[in-house]
Scaffold this motif. Structure first.
Motif, PDB file in Angstrom:
ATOM      1  N   VAL A 133       0.857  -1.181   0.000  1.00 25.24           N
ATOM      2  CA  VAL A 133       0.000   0.000   0.000  1.00 25.24           C
ATOM      3  C   VAL A 133       0.892   1.229   0.000  1.00 25.24           C
ATOM      4  CG1 VAL A 133      -1.876   1.202   1.176  1.00 25.24           C
ATOM      5  CG2 VAL A 133      -1.672  -1.288   1.377  1.00 25.24           C
ATOM      6  N   THR A 134       0.783   2.058  -1.018  1.00 25.63           N
ATOM      7  CA  THR A 134       1.613   3.251  -1.079  1.00 25.63           C
ATOM      8  C   THR A 134       0.749   4.512  -1.066  1.00 25.63           C
ATOM      9  OG1 THR A 134       1.763   3.695  -3.471  1.00 25.63           O
ATOM     10  CG2 THR A 134       3.158   1.935  -2.577  1.00 25.63           C
ATOM     11  N   GLY A 135       1.371   5.604  -0.658  1.00 28.27           N
ATOM     12  CA  GLY A 135       0.692   6.889  -0.597  1.00 28.27           C
ATOM     13  C   GLY A 135       1.574   7.896   0.104  1.00 28.27           C
ATOM     14  N   VAL A 174       5.691   4.715   2.061  1.00 28.55           N
ATOM     15  CA  VAL A 174       5.412   6.108   1.731  1.00 28.55           C
ATOM     16  C   VAL A 174       6.045   6.424   0.376  1.00 28.55           C
ATOM     17  CG1 VAL A 174       5.759   8.518   2.387  1.00 28.55           C
ATOM     18  CG2 VAL A 174       5.273   6.797   4.144  1.00 28.55           C
ATOM     19  N   ALA A 175       5.219   6.881  -0.557  1.00 30.82           N
ATOM     20  CA  ALA A 175       5.720   7.215  -1.897  1.00 30.82           C
ATOM     21  C   ALA A 175       4.774   8.194  -2.563  1.00 30.82           C
ATOM     22  CB  ALA A 175       5.867   5.957  -2.756  1.00 30.82           C
ATOM     23  N   ALA A 205      10.983   7.700  -5.643  1.00 29.95           N
ATOM     24  CA  ALA A 205      10.136   7.113  -4.602  1.00 29.95           C
ATOM     25  C   ALA A 205       9.318   5.956  -5.164  1.00 29.95           C
ATOM     26  CB  ALA A 205       9.225   8.179  -4.016  1.00 29.95           C
ATOM     27  N   VAL A 206       8.833   6.113  -6.399  1.00 28.16           N
ATOM     28  CA  VAL A 206       8.083   5.025  -7.036  1.00 28.16           C
ATOM     29  C   VAL A 206       8.979   3.816  -7.234  1.00 28.16           C
ATOM     30  CG1 VAL A 206       6.851   4.327  -9.121  1.00 28.16           C
ATOM     31  CG2 VAL A 206       6.477   6.605  -8.163  1.00 28.16           C
ATOM     32  N   ASN A 252       4.997   7.312 -14.310  1.00 28.78           N
ATOM     33  CA  ASN A 252       6.094   6.957 -13.404  1.00 28.78           C
ATOM     34  C   ASN A 252       5.876   5.574 -12.805  1.00 28.78           C
ATOM     35  OD1 ASN A 252       7.317   9.458 -13.802  1.00 28.78           O
ATOM     36  ND2 ASN A 252       6.414  10.375 -11.967  1.00 28.78           N
ATOM     37  N   SER A 253       4.638   5.300 -12.423  1.00 27.55           N
ATOM     38  CA  SER A 253       4.326   4.007 -11.821  1.00 27.55           C
ATOM     39  C   SER A 253       4.498   2.867 -12.816  1.00 27.55           C
ATOM     40  CB  SER A 253       2.899   4.035 -11.266  1.00 27.55           C
ATOM     41  OG  SER A 253       2.759   5.023 -10.266  1.00 27.55           O
TER      42      SER A 253
END
Length: 262
Positions: free
Chosen positions: A48-50, A74-75, A82-83, A134-135
């Motif tokens: 889970v990212t955010g 965290v991203a 960060a991704v 980016n993802s």
């Protein structure tokens, strides 16, 4: 030509994602949270990212409390490094990456095009469109290296409709469809299916600033006569990620109470 007239879709399996790892961007609330819980409930290990550590850690803890496996990272999707780090964390922690849902998005302010703040336009595009690029840029090689899988990009009813006063959001969500179709053609031969889902207006934090008359107006745009739920969006997303959708490539699937048809 082979005879496929008797082919039928496999039924849903309670553990159909067992042995697979899924990464959800914008997973701390709303649709992202619902998708994370749905996939974890079917056996996936979920990353889970955010940007909000408290929110994503809460979702990861909720998954673990239900007996699942989860990792909060965290991203910010506007930050390619960060991704990349979030994808590495998925592979390092769970041994690969097989599924991804690119859900992170911001609404941006309201305003007509000639008065819309240019910096706000760039911020919305950076998250809602460039962030999806980016993802995909980092997810897709990892999914190929893991033996293939599936991706869902979270579009919107505004991927095919237009809402005056939302030029940035509408532009980003329209662009997401082109990006989805392009990547789908490129990666189909490599064993990755890529599709997009288009929610109508859904009961999420995005609606928190709407007063009751505004809510009634937007609910009425849906022939179903109501807003959708995050769980309804998560269910379609899970189907498209599953082997039951094995012939679904490069398409846009509304889940919108009939809005796009009206």
């Amino acid at each position: 030509m082979s005879d496929t007239s008797k082919a039928t879709a496999a039924p849903a399996d309670a553990q159909e994602f067992a042995g697979r790892t899924a990464l959800i961007t914008g997973g701390g609330s709303g649709i992202g949270r619902a998708v994370a819980l749905r996939l974890a409930g079917a056996g996936a290990a979920v990353v889970v990212t955010g940007r909000d550590s408290d929110k994503i850690e809460k979702v990861a803890a909720e998954i673990e409390e239900r007996g699942g496996r989860a990792l909060a990272v965290v991203a910010d999707v506007t930050d390619p490094d960060a991704v990349a780090a979030s994808v590495r964390a998925a592979v390092d922690t769970f041994g690969g990456l097989h599924l991804a849902v690119n859900n992170a998005a911001i609404p941006g302010p309201k305003g007509i095009t000639g008065e819309f703040p240019p910096e706000a336009f760039q911020q919305v595009i950076a998250t809602n469109l460039t962030g999806v690029f980016n993802s995909l840029h980092h997810e897709l090689p990892a999914i190929v290296a893991s033996g293939g899988g599936a991706v869902v990009n979270m579009g919107s009813i505004l991927s095919v409709k237009v809402l005056a006063g939302s030029p940035a959001y509408t532009t980003a969500k329209h662009g997401l469809i082109g990006l989805t179709k392009t990547a789908a053609l490129e990666y189909a031969p490599l064993g990755v299916r890529i599709n997009a889902v288009g929610p109508g207006f859904v009961e999420t934090p995005f609606l928190v600033d709407f007063d009751e008359p505004t809510k009634d107006y937007f609910a009425g745009l849906h022939p179903a006569g109501r807003f959708g739920t995050t769980e309804e969006v998560a269910e379609l997303t899970a189907f498209l990620l599953s082997d039951r959708a094995s012939f679904a490539y490069g398409s846009f699937y509304p889940v919108d109470g009939g809005y796009a048809a009206s």
